[in-house]
Each structure stands twice: as C-alpha cells, then as structure tokens.
Enzyme design. Structure first.
Site, PDB file in Angstrom:
ATOM      1  N   SER A 116       0.819  -1.212   0.000  1.00 53.30           N
ATOM      2  CA  SER A 116       0.000   0.000   0.000  1.00 53.30           C
ATOM      3  C   SER A 116       0.854   1.264   0.000  1.00 53.30           C
ATOM      4  O   SER A 116       0.355   2.354  -0.307  1.00 53.30           O
ATOM      5  CB  SER A 116      -0.935   0.025   1.215  1.00 53.30           C
ATOM      6  OG  SER A 116      -1.866  -1.025   1.163  1.00 53.30           O
ATOM      7  N   GLY A 131      -4.471  -1.843  -0.692  1.00 55.36           N
ATOM      8  CA  GLY A 131      -3.673  -1.564  -1.875  1.00 55.36           C
ATOM      9  C   GLY A 131      -3.433  -0.082  -2.049  1.00 55.36           C
ATOM     10  O   GLY A 131      -4.057   0.746  -1.373  1.00 55.36           O
ATOM     11  N   GLY A 158      -2.942   3.697  -4.273  1.00 52.85           N
ATOM     12  CA  GLY A 158      -3.564   4.438  -5.361  1.00 52.85           C
ATOM     13  C   GLY A 158      -4.891   5.066  -4.999  1.00 52.85           C
ATOM     14  O   GLY A 158      -5.387   4.985  -3.867  1.00 52.85           O
ATOM     15  N   CYS A 194      -9.339  -1.661   3.893  1.00 52.94           N
ATOM     16  CA  CYS A 194      -8.555  -0.550   3.358  1.00 52.94           C
ATOM     17  C   CYS A 194      -9.018  -0.178   1.941  1.00 52.94           C
ATOM     18  O   CYS A 194     -10.095   0.371   1.783  1.00 52.94           O
ATOM     19  CB  CYS A 194      -7.067  -0.886   3.410  1.00 52.94           C
ATOM     20  SG  CYS A 194      -6.003   0.569   3.517  1.00 52.94           S
ATOM     21  N   PHE A 195      -8.257  -0.489   0.898  1.00 61.85           N
ATOM     22  CA  PHE A 195      -8.700  -0.210  -0.455  1.00 61.85           C
ATOM     23  C   PHE A 195     -10.024  -0.934  -0.728  1.00 61.85           C
ATOM     24  O   PHE A 195     -10.900  -0.411  -1.422  1.00 61.85           O
ATOM     25  CB  PHE A 195      -7.627  -0.680  -1.441  1.00 61.85           C
ATOM     26  CG  PHE A 195      -7.644   0.029  -2.772  1.00 61.85           C
ATOM     27  CD1 PHE A 195      -7.466   1.397  -2.855  1.00 61.85           C
ATOM     28  CD2 PHE A 195      -7.829  -0.676  -3.945  1.00 61.85           C
ATOM     29  CE1 PHE A 195      -7.467   2.048  -4.082  1.00 61.85           C
ATOM     30  CE2 PHE A 195      -7.838  -0.041  -5.172  1.00 61.85           C
ATOM     31  CZ  PHE A 195      -7.650   1.327  -5.248  1.00 61.85           C
ATOM     32  N   GLN A 253     -12.895   1.144   0.375  1.00 62.06           N
ATOM     33  CA  GLN A 253     -13.197   2.211  -0.574  1.00 62.06           C
ATOM     34  C   GLN A 253     -13.926   1.672  -1.806  1.00 62.06           C
ATOM     35  O   GLN A 253     -14.822   2.322  -2.347  1.00 62.06           O
ATOM     36  CB  GLN A 253     -11.901   2.920  -0.961  1.00 62.06           C
ATOM     37  CG  GLN A 253     -11.225   3.612   0.218  1.00 62.06           C
ATOM     38  CD  GLN A 253      -9.746   3.848   0.004  1.00 62.06           C
ATOM     39  OE1 GLN A 253      -9.206   3.652  -1.074  1.00 62.06           O
ATOM     40  NE2 GLN A 253      -9.066   4.279   1.066  1.00 62.06           N
ATOM     41  N   ASN A 312      -3.171   2.621   7.150  1.00 63.42           N
ATOM     42  CA  ASN A 312      -2.344   3.132   6.068  1.00 63.42           C
ATOM     43  C   ASN A 312      -3.268   3.530   4.929  1.00 63.42           C
ATOM     44  O   ASN A 312      -3.522   2.751   4.019  1.00 63.42           O
ATOM     45  CB  ASN A 312      -1.328   2.093   5.594  1.00 63.42           C
ATOM     46  CG  ASN A 312      -0.579   2.571   4.360  1.00 63.42           C
ATOM     47  OD1 ASN A 312      -0.586   3.759   4.045  1.00 63.42           O
ATOM     48  ND2 ASN A 312       0.048   1.657   3.650  1.00 63.42           N
ATOM     49  N   GLY A 367      -4.703   7.109   2.503  1.00 65.10           N
ATOM     50  CA  GLY A 367      -4.728   8.525   2.190  1.00 65.10           C
ATOM     51  C   GLY A 367      -6.025   8.969   1.553  1.00 65.10           C
ATOM     52  O   GLY A 367      -6.205  10.147   1.248  1.00 65.10           O
ATOM     53  N   PHE A 368      -6.931   7.996   1.313  1.00 65.23           N
ATOM     54  CA  PHE A 368      -8.255   8.282   0.756  1.00 65.23           C
ATOM     55  C   PHE A 368      -9.306   7.730   1.699  1.00 65.23           C
ATOM     56  O   PHE A 368      -9.027   6.849   2.522  1.00 65.23           O
ATOM     57  CB  PHE A 368      -8.415   7.645  -0.629  1.00 65.23           C
ATOM     58  CG  PHE A 368      -7.515   8.240  -1.685  1.00 65.23           C
ATOM     59  CD1 PHE A 368      -7.974   9.239  -2.534  1.00 65.23           C
ATOM     60  CD2 PHE A 368      -6.207   7.797  -1.836  1.00 65.23           C
ATOM     61  CE1 PHE A 368      -7.150   9.788  -3.501  1.00 65.23           C
ATOM     62  CE2 PHE A 368      -5.365   8.342  -2.800  1.00 65.23           C
ATOM     63  CZ  PHE A 368      -5.845   9.343  -3.639  1.00 65.23           C
ATOM     64  N   HIS A 426      -6.405  -2.071   9.158  1.00 66.30           N
ATOM     65  CA  HIS A 426      -5.775  -3.377   8.931  1.00 66.30           C
ATOM     66  C   HIS A 426      -5.983  -4.309  10.125  1.00 66.30           C
ATOM     67  O   HIS A 426      -5.197  -4.278  11.076  1.00 66.30           O
ATOM     68  CB  HIS A 426      -4.277  -3.192   8.683  1.00 66.30           C
ATOM     69  CG  HIS A 426      -3.958  -2.600   7.363  1.00 66.30           C
ATOM     70  ND1 HIS A 426      -3.585  -3.365   6.278  1.00 66.30           N
ATOM     71  CD2 HIS A 426      -3.969  -1.324   6.933  1.00 66.30           C
ATOM     72  CE1 HIS A 426      -3.365  -2.574   5.239  1.00 66.30           C
ATOM     73  NE2 HIS A 426      -3.599  -1.329   5.615  1.00 66.30           N
ATOM     74  N   GLU A 439      -5.409  -7.441  10.259  1.00 70.80           N
ATOM     75  CA  GLU A 439      -4.345  -8.454  10.375  1.00 70.80           C
ATOM     76  C   GLU A 439      -3.245  -7.951  11.307  1.00 70.80           C
ATOM     77  O   GLU A 439      -2.514  -8.743  11.904  1.00 70.80           O
ATOM     78  CB  GLU A 439      -3.783  -8.821   9.004  1.00 70.80           C
ATOM     79  CG  GLU A 439      -2.709  -7.915   8.456  1.00 70.80           C
ATOM     80  CD  GLU A 439      -3.230  -6.559   8.030  1.00 70.80           C
ATOM     81  OE1 GLU A 439      -2.424  -5.613   7.956  1.00 70.80           O
ATOM     82  OE2 GLU A 439      -4.451  -6.430   7.761  1.00 70.80           O
TER      83      GLU A 439
END
Length: 380
Positions: free
Chosen positions: A55, A236, A238, A264-265, A268, A306, A308-309, A354, A356
């Site tokens: 990520s 992930g 981006g 996380c990703f 989103q 972790n 940023g979006f 996260h 995990e």
C-alpha cells in the site's frame, strides 16, 4: 528512481517538498534520487512491516519515531517479497541493531534494495509541515544527485501525483496462488489481491479458510471458478476513483449475495459499489495507534492504518443503496473519518484499517471471526 550504493553513510542528502521547503541531512540506504508522495507514519515499532506493505507503493514515508532501525531486519516479518516505499526518512538511525532475530541492519536492507533515504533531519518539523500543508510530492537527492534547489524543485514538480493514480495492478500478484487452511479446512475464500499483505491470508488460514489469492485483474468468472464461500478484497495503493474493474467485480459479488469482506482499499471499493464517493484526505492515517470506534458494539479499538483516501458516506443515518440498506459501522475518533461500512440486507462489510495488524495491535482481529460467521450463516 536512480540509485548507487557507494559511500551512503558519508553522502550529503537533501529532501525537497513540492512547495519549496527543503531539509538537509545524510544519505540513508541507497544513494541517488527518488520521488513520491510525502506521508508520515506514527508507529514507534513495525518499520519492517511498513516498508514491505504494498500500500506504500510510490510514497516516501517519514517516520515520526526518532530512533529507527534498532532491531535490524529479519527474514520472518516482511509483508511481501520486497520493500515498496519509494523513499524513507528518519531522524536518528540505529548505528548497531540489537535483536536476536536480526540478520542485517536496516541501512543494509535499504541499500541492497535500492531504496533512497535520508537521515539526520528534523522529522518533527517535517511532520508538522505535512499536517499543516497536507501530503505532497517530494524528492530525496543524495550524492551526485544533489544540485541547486531550483533544479531539484523542478524535478519534484514533474513527478506524478497520487490523485488519479491507478497502482493496484503494479503491486498485485500476476498469478493466482493458494494459502492452505491451517488444520481442518472449513471454507474457501477468493481474495482479490490489490496489494495484499502476507499476514492477511495467514489470519484467514488460522481460522480454517483456504485462501485463493487472485490477481487484481481477476474477473467474476475467475472468482467463482474456485467455488468460494466468501470473497475478500484487500488493501492496496492508489486512488480508489480509478478502480473501476474491482468495483465492477465487487458489484457482481454483491448481486449474488456471497459473503464479502474488504479492508482498506477494499473498503473504498465497497463504498463506490454502494454509490458513495471517495476523497483524498489532507494527510491520511498511517501508523499503529489510531483510535476507531466500532459503532455496532461501542467498543473503541487501537488500530493499524495506512490510507490517504476515504469514503464519503453519511455518519448520521442509514443509506439506501442498490444492494439494500447500508450504514457506517466504524469511525475514526480523531477526525470522524469513515472507517467501516456494513450492509444490513446482504452479508457484506468492510473496514478502512488493517485487522491483520502486523506489527500490532490486535484489537481488530475479531473482524476475521465476523467474516467466518457470515459464511457460517450463509451455509446454514
């Protein structure tokens, strides 16, 4: 990124932010130049897991902890096969690592993998600057790459931005592979790798799940070819606004009503599949000490982040979506950012952090048990 590995400890280095702020220090790791998005991580431990988290692809990580590298580098804790950060920023690197599992120093590991870093700068001042101005593009230059600040600033401003970046396919596996269940196999899960950390399928395997890890480009047909009891979407890098293919795959999974879990990703992507928007945070959440409330139970957890979006979903009401009712299940207590979503009429949920939790804390491990419960209920 261009790198050399000679004379790293003595080489001068300079960090240049896209707004013109500069910090001068010494090379740490490889010597050369590198570019990325400047972000800061507040974890006092777990630097090896941070470095190898996919990520962090195309990000230059600033460590807020002053002393980094104390325990060296071992061969057991990496979350992937390589370091993914574009650059690394520390104040005081350890001169001599001390840990019974250490095999080499962090400096040696960064150097051998060609990761350009900088040490000896005021990371507190840099972190405060990023909190005030927001995450931004940055360059680290050392050795022969050091030039006048105007030239270096022009290079930084030519680097790509994180907004609009489609990166998951760059870090995901190219070939499907299987992580077998530990002990008796109870379920099969298809896991879409968008930048998955190694500990994630391991946590599922511990619960009797055989995990089929599939590339980011996997189709709906690929997912159901493994006859899954559940489908998982990983973390992930981006901008989630670019993730049209994973959103379409998730929408198909939601249509079929297969138990679904995203982190996380993946959170989103679920937000987008439900019709919510996403947006870029000013400086994001990164570290292993972020307070989140599970609104289902009221419990407050300290969690590993972790991102940023974030998902733009209402906190104060249940939303109607193409797949039934949905609600925000978790929220960050620092800034009220959406940290989880839950469908009320289908077996699907996600969190932005996260569970995990390599390298800790483990407050959110119960979420894997929730996923197991969804699959048990579906089977029943």
């Amino acid at each position: 990124m261009t790198t050399s590995t000679r004379g790293a400890a003595q080489a001068p280095a300079v960090l240049v932010l896209e707004d013109g702020r500069t910090f001068r220090g010494r090379a740490y790791g490889a010597v050369g130049e590198t570019f990325g998005e400047a972000v800061f991580s507040t974890g006092m431990t777990g630097y090896q897991e941070t470095l190898t988290d996919p990520s962090y692809h195309r990000q230059v990580v600033v460590m807020t902890a002053p002393h980094v590298g104390n325990t060296g580098v071992n061969d057991e804790d990496p979350e992937s096969q390589r370091i993914w950060v574009s650059g690394y920023v520390v104040r005081d690197p350890a001169r001599i690592p001390s840990n019974w599992r250490s095999r080499r120093s962090l400096h040696e590991e960064l150097e051998s993998q060609g990761v350009v870093g900088i040490s000896g700068i005021d990371t507190r001042a840099l972190t405060r600057h990023l909190r005030e101005r927001g995450a931004m593009r940055v360059g680290i230059f050392s050795g022969d790459a050091v030039a006048d600040e105007g030239t270096l600033l022009a290079k930084v401003r030519q680097a790509p931005e994180m907004s609009g970046a489609d990166l998951s396919a760059e870090v995901a596996t190219q070939e499907a592979y299987v992580v077998p269940a530990i002990g008796t196999k109870k379920f099969t899960v298809a896991a879409i790798d968008l930048g998955i950390k190694g500990m994630t399928p391991h946590r599922m395997a511990e619960r009797g799940i055989e995990v089929h890890v599939l590339p980011a480009t996997a189709t709906v047909e690929d997912v159901y070819a493994v006859a899954p009891d559940g489908v998982f979407f990983s973390n992930g890098p981006g901008d989630p606004a670019t993730a049209d293919h994973p959103v379409s795959v998730m929408s198909a999974v939601l249509e079929r009503g297969t138990p679904l879990f995203g982190i996380c990703f993946g959170n989103q992507i679920l937000g987008r599949a439900l019709g919510f928007g996403t947006y870029k945070l000013k400086y994001g959440h990164r570290g292993i000490n972020q307070p989140v409330q599970d609104r289902t139970t009221g419990k407050v957890e300290v969690t590993a982040h972790n991102h940023g979006f974030a998902v733009d979903a209402p906190l104060d009401r249940i939303s109607e979506t193409p797949y039934g009712r949905a609600e925000v299940s978790h929220v960050c207590l620092n800034d009220q950012v959406v940290e989880g979503l839950r469908l009320l009429d289908r077996p699907a949920f996600s969190v932005q952090y996260h569970p995990e939790a390599a390298a800790g804390p483990h407050d959110a491990a119960y979420l894997f048990d929730r996923f197991v419960s969804l699959m048990e209920d579906q089977r029943a």
